[in-house]
Each structure stands twice: as C-alpha cells, then as structure tokens.
Design an enzyme around this catalytic site. Structure first.
Site, short mmCIF file in Angstrom:
data_model
loop_
_atom_site.label_atom_id
_atom_site.label_comp_id
_atom_site.label_asym_id
_atom_site.label_seq_id
_atom_site.Cartn_x
_atom_site.Cartn_y
_atom_site.Cartn_z
N CYS A 1 48.95 19.59 21.41
CA CYS A 1 49.35 20.91 21.91
C CYS A 1 49.83 21.79 20.76
CB CYS A 1 50.45 20.75 22.97
SG CYS A 1 51.20 22.30 23.51
N CYS B 1 53.07 23.76 21.33
CA CYS B 1 54.23 22.86 21.27
C CYS B 1 54.75 22.73 19.84
CB CYS B 1 53.88 21.48 21.80
SG CYS B 1 53.40 21.43 23.54
#
Length: 323
Positions: free
Chosen positions: A79, A82
């Site tokens: 991700c 993230c």
C-alpha cells in the site's frame, strides 16, 4: 472483539457506556495490583508504537484501551499511501507522550481483524477506547486533520470515560510495563449474568441481577449504571416510536408523552434533546406532574453518567427551572 461504530459526536451507545465502566474498573484494579507489586506503571517511548496480530488483539488493544486510547493503523506492505501516512501517525503518537498509543496491523497477515472492522480499503485508521471501536478516517489524511482527530479522541477518552493515558519515562526499559491481567471482582458472576440477560433482550432478568448486586452494595457504580440502562431499555422496548413522537408533538402538556419521548431521545443518542425536553416540561408543570418529570430526568442522568458535561449543564438548567 466485534467493533462498534460509535460516533465521537456525542451519541450515547448504552452498551458502550457499560463496557467503558467495566474496562475502567478493571484498569483501576490492574493499576492497584501493579502498585502493590512495586511497579511504577511507566512505559518507554518505544512502547507507544507496536505491532499487533489476531492472537494478541484482546490483550494488546482491548485491555490496553482501558488505560489509554489505542489508535489502530491498518496497513500493508504493497500500500503506497500507507507508506506516507503511517510514519506521520507514528510521529504524532510519540508527540502525544502517552495520551495515545498506536497499534499497527498488517491486513495481509490479519484478514479476520480486517473483516471484523468492516474495512473495504487501506489505509484505514480506527481507535479503541474502553473496549469500544471508533472509526477515525480512511485513506490519505493531512497532518492538521490527523491532529484535530487525535485531539477529539483524547477529549472523548478523558471526558466520557476518565481515561487519561500512560506515564512515559525516557529511562524506562522497552516492554517494562506490560498490560496486567484483569482482577476478578466479587460481583463479576452477577454482572455477567446481567449482561447476558441484556444481550438476550431479557430486561426483567437484567434488572433483577443488577438489583441483587445493589442489595449487597448500594453504591456499586457498574450495577447502578446497568440498572438505569436496563430500566430505560425496558421502558422503550414495546413503544411505537412514531406514535410516541406524534403524541409528544401534538400534546405538549401531556407529561407522560413528553417522558416517553425523552426516553426515546436518549436511546437514539439525542442526549441534549432528551434533557431539554424534560427541563422544558418541568417549567410548564407543577405538583405531582413536575415531580414525575424531575425524577425521570434524574434517572436519565444516571444512564449518561454524572461526569458527562451534558449532565452538568442539564443539572444547572433543572435547578433554574425549579427555583
């Protein structure tokens, strides 16, 4: 733990309030036990951010949330957002110096937790306070938004649940203040029976269980709160909300109609509406009618909790209406 979608805007989740009282009591017992054993309870700055998996979630998040709000960062290695958000959250958590801690959960390794929280995409950030889950934000967020959210979270923890966080000692060894096991209380069996009755919709059984505890310990805070909740839920259990609200709107002088509507207001989370309705009714009534409204208002204060600022404000308004 099945998370609850409990808003931080002030809605009263009766089960959440009950769980908060339980968590707070267990945290106080754990701190007392740690003090008895000579521990300081201080944590290292390194303990403010930690990884959590499904096996340790109950201990590391739910139990810990009785002492400090636990922010949860759901992330994954693949991700890209993230990788930008997570370091920012970690830095801010450390700046809060023990008022918050951060649990990092890798969703690839903990699919069950991701499903339980109903997460559709990451990054996703939640918090757990006194065992209750709060959605914070999903997707990218800026530093100012995160700070505002954390400030609100800290305020909710302190004002609603009396949770003020951990003591941080830069000299403490990492891992030096583990979460203590909850101490079994003398009324846990009776309180568990009451909670099971509530879950089953047996309000009369829950009321009896709480009354049994109070017969032995009239000041027991959890039993007092639980009894007030169970009695409220029993009163609204068979009401027709549409008819109750119609009656209250059409019959402002009908004391019982206003009382029933206030009960529904509170169960629906409209705390200030419930209090305001009854204070206004006190102003319009005299004698036995006024006393009935006053007593119901005091019962609703018990449900919300004496420390809640909305109760404090309503007590002042009630005093003005009476005197």
């Amino acid at each position: 733990m099945q998370p609850r979608n409990m808003s931080m805007s002030g809605v009263v989740d009766l089960a959440a309030v009950k769980a908060a009282q339980e968590a707070k009591a267990k945290a106080e017992q754990a701190r007392a036990e740690a003090a008895r054993q000579g521990g300081t309870g201080a944590v290292s700055p390194a303990d403010l951010v930690f990884d959590v998996d499904e096996a340790g979630f109950e201990r590391d998040v739910v139990q810990r949330s009785a002492e400090v709000p636990v922010v949860i960062d759901f992330w994954a290695e693949w991700c890209q957002p993230c990788k930008q958000l997570s370091p920012l959250i970690e830095r801010l958590i450390v700046e809060y110096n023990g008022r918050l801690v951060l649990a990092k959960i890798d969703v690839d390794a903990n699919q069950m937790l991701m499903q339980q929280f109903g997460i559709q995409g990451i990054p996703a950030v939640f918090a757990v306070v006194a065992g209750q889950a709060l959605p914070l934000f999903q997707g990218a967020a800026g530093e100012e938004q995160i700070r505002q959210t954390f400030e609100q979270l800290v305020a909710v923890a302190e004002q609603r649940f009396g949770i003020t966080g951990l003591t941080v000692d830069p000299e403490a060894e990492p891992g030096g203040a583990p979460v203590q096991a909850p101490v079994e209380g003398p009324y846990d069996a009776a309180l568990n029976a009451a909670a099971q009755a509530l879950d089953a919709g047996d309000m009369a059984g829950a009321i009896r269980a709480y009354q049994n505890v109070l017969a032995d310990d009239p000041a027991h805070p959890e039993a007092k709160l639980g009894l007030a909740q169970a009695e409220l839920l029993q009163r609204v259990q068979n009401l027709d909300p549409q008819q109750v609200r119609k009656d209250a709107a059409e019959k402002p002088a009908d004391v019982q109609a206003q009382i029933a509507a206030a009960d529904l207001d509170l169960v629906g989370g409209h705390v200030e509406d419930a209090f305001g309705r009854l204070v206004d009714t006190v102003q319009r009534t005299v004698g036995d009618d006024r006393e009935a409204v006053r007593l119901r208002l005091l019962e609703l204060f018990e449900v919300v909790g004496a420390d809640d600022p909305r109760v404090t404000a309503a007590r002042r308004a009630l005093a003005r209406a009476l005197f």
